[in-house]
Design an enzyme around this catalytic site. Structure first.
Site, PDB file in Angstrom:
ATOM      1  CG  ASP A 142      51.857  33.291  86.886  1.00 53.20           C
ATOM      2  OD1 ASP A 142      52.245  34.330  87.445  1.00 53.20           O
ATOM      3  OD2 ASP A 142      52.159  32.139  87.256  1.00 53.20           O
ATOM      4  CG  ASP A 144      48.991  29.996  82.709  1.00 54.82           C
ATOM      5  OD1 ASP A 144      50.159  29.666  82.955  1.00 54.82           O
ATOM      6  OD2 ASP A 144      48.153  30.293  83.587  1.00 54.82           O
TER       7      ASP A 144
END
Lengths: 217, 99
Positions: A142, A144
């Protein structure tokens, strides 16, 4: 008086800052073996949202896997240097794996974020890797991001950001850093009830994250 | 990723559904649905391996304080602290009451 002085010093480091200088000797005796092992390459530790006692900073040690996160305390005097998420947005920092979804997502979002005039930076595994050179990201990681929002962001603005993020090829988690703590952009944009504000002291459910001034321990 | 299941005794099935929380580090998503009379069933999907005992402890503490309605609770956890889990569950129960 001394307490207040220490608190001021404490605020010098903010959640998600990366600090170098943490050594095995700073660990409690009950620390798992993987933590001692992880510290062998002298990685940075990540500042956590918690109130330390005078002279200490709440930090987390990162291991190789997702569930390897160890919360502990770092003596302020042990910090050799620090890096803030804002310092990790130079595209040149990442040479390899430019075709991975999270880098493409970063490339997509960097310009609109810069244009917003807000301070922003990379946190999470990519932030850690950009700062330390220690390889922790993988093709499915992911992205962030931290967006510093000292002034309120309307829910409409938040929705517009969310629509942009939806076009990104990787999952993107944006935290809005408000004066009293952080709130997830996605929740602020879509929630019909209260939102979770992660403060220095505790998580709170609030109607308006910017209406909370300061949470004292 | 690990899926954990827990069961507690409960009262009559709850009315309505609720979805609260957020997908993102340190947070969780909680979904409540009416359950089978007498049973509070919880399923936790978590990125933190080996946390079974801590979830069990947290739920036990929370649900021994009050008689819960029969619910199917589905939790998607992204490394939330016990404080956040508790808050989100309370928020979900409140959303159910407002439904």
């Amino acid at each position: 008086m001394n307490d207040r002085l220490d608190q001021t010093r404490q605020q010098h480091y903010q959640a998600h800052d990366l600090l170098w200088g943490f050594a095995p000797e700073h660990l409690p005796l009950n620390a798992p073996a993987w933590v001692v092992e992880a510290l062998q390459v002298e990685p940075p530790v990540v500042v956590r949202r918690a109130q330390g006692t005078a002279g200490t900073i709440a930090v987390g040690v990162r291991g190789k896997t997702r569930d390897q996160r160890f919360a502990c305390w770092m003596p302020r005097s042990a910090v050799s240097h620090s890096v803030q998420p804002e310092q990790l947005i130079e595209p040149g920092l990442a040479q390899a794996h430019r075709d991975w979804p999270l880098f493409k997502a970063l490339a997509l979002l960097a310009e609109p974020l810069d244009q917003s005039g807000l301070r922003w930076g990379v946190t999470g595994s990519l932030g850690f890797q950009l700062a330390s050179g220690i390889e922790v990201i993988h093709p499915a990681s992911d992205l962030d991001l931290l967006l510093r929002t000292p002034q309120p962001i309307s829910r409409e603005q938040a929705k517009a950001w969310l629509e942009l993020i939806a076009q990104a090829p990787a999952r993107v988690d944006v935290q809005l850093q408000c004066p009293a703590g952080a709130v997830a952009l996605a929740e602020w944009a879509t929630s019909r009830s209260q939102v979770l504000l992660k403060t220095q002291v505790e998580p709170l459910l609030v109607d308006d994250p910017w209406a909370v001034e300061h949470v004292a321990p | 990723m690990q899926t954990l299941s827990f069961q507690f005794s409960a009262g009559q099935p709850a009315q309505g559904r609720a979805l609260v929380g957020c997908v993102g580090s340190g947070d969780l998503e909680v979904m409540l649905e009416p359950g089978t009379s007498g049973t509070l069933a919880i399923e936790v999907v978590t990125s933190v391996n080996g946390s079974d005992a801590r979830w069990q402890q947290l739920f036990q503490r929370m649900f021994s304080e009050q008689q819960m309605p029969a619910l199917n609770i589905s939790i998607h956890d992204f490394g939330a602290t016990p404080g956040v889990v508790r808050l989100r569950l309370e928020q979900a129960m409140e959303a159910l009451a407002d439904d």
